[in-house]
Design an enzyme around this catalytic site. Structure first.
Site, mmCIF file in Angstrom:
data_model
loop_
_atom_site.group_PDB
_atom_site.id
_atom_site.type_symbol
_atom_site.label_atom_id
_atom_site.label_comp_id
_atom_site.label_asym_id
_atom_site.label_seq_id
_atom_site.Cartn_x
_atom_site.Cartn_y
_atom_site.Cartn_z
ATOM 1 N N PRO A 29 0.816 -1.217 0.000
ATOM 2 C CA PRO A 29 0.000 0.000 0.000
ATOM 3 C C PRO A 29 0.840 1.253 0.000
ATOM 4 O O PRO A 29 0.909 1.971 0.990
ATOM 5 C CB PRO A 29 -0.817 -0.145 1.283
ATOM 6 C CG PRO A 29 0.092 -0.895 2.207
ATOM 7 C CD PRO A 29 0.851 -1.847 1.319
ATOM 8 N N CYS A 30 1.464 1.517 -1.093
ATOM 9 C CA CYS A 30 2.337 2.683 -1.172
ATOM 10 C C CYS A 30 1.549 3.965 -0.939
ATOM 11 O O CYS A 30 2.105 4.976 -0.534
ATOM 12 C CB CYS A 30 3.020 2.730 -2.535
ATOM 13 S SG CYS A 30 1.877 2.505 -3.901
#
Length: 111
Positions: free
Chosen positions: A56-57
DNA sequence: GGGGTGACGCGTC
DNA sequence: CGACGCGCCACCC
């Protein structure tokens, strides 16, 4: 032969641990991954983002709670929408780090 | 092996 | 959190 986890691997591991509804700063991730000095490497690692499905950048922001400008895998605003969808509040385009920064809030909650 | 680049952080002005 | 510079590490050519 032991395959040493490269810095990228360590960074990815940390990012994956970010719980939904919270965000972490590059420095935070870098520090947890090993050294705070890796902040730049963190950015580079997320840029490579070989597995966006598990990394989940969008939950990683700079120390001001502002999303990266180079973020463009669907639009800069895209990241904000994803975070808002998770319950993260934004003010003036910046996330409330004092309330949604990973660990920092977790520790306060345990107080 | 050398050089350039980058999704940053922090000190300082 | 205005702007500027340095440092720090990894990746690509």
């Amino acid at each position: 032969m032991k395959q040493e986890k490269s810095t990228f691997e360590l960074i990815y591991e940390v990012v994956k641990q970010i719980p939904k509804g919270y965000v972490a700063t590059y420095g935070q991730v870098a520090s947890l991954a090993g050294s705070r000095r890796w902040s730049r490497v963190v950015g580079y690692a997320l840029h490579a983002n070989p597995d966006p499905e598990h990394i989940p950048c969008h939950r990683v922001v700079n120390r001001f709670g502002e999303v990266s400008r180079a973020f463009a895998f669907g639009g800069e605003n895209r990241q904000v929408e994803l975070l808002e969808a998770e319950g993260v509040e934004f003010i003036d385009g910046k996330v409330k780090l004092e309330k949604f920064q990973w660990k920092r809030v977790t520790l306060e909650m345990m107080e």
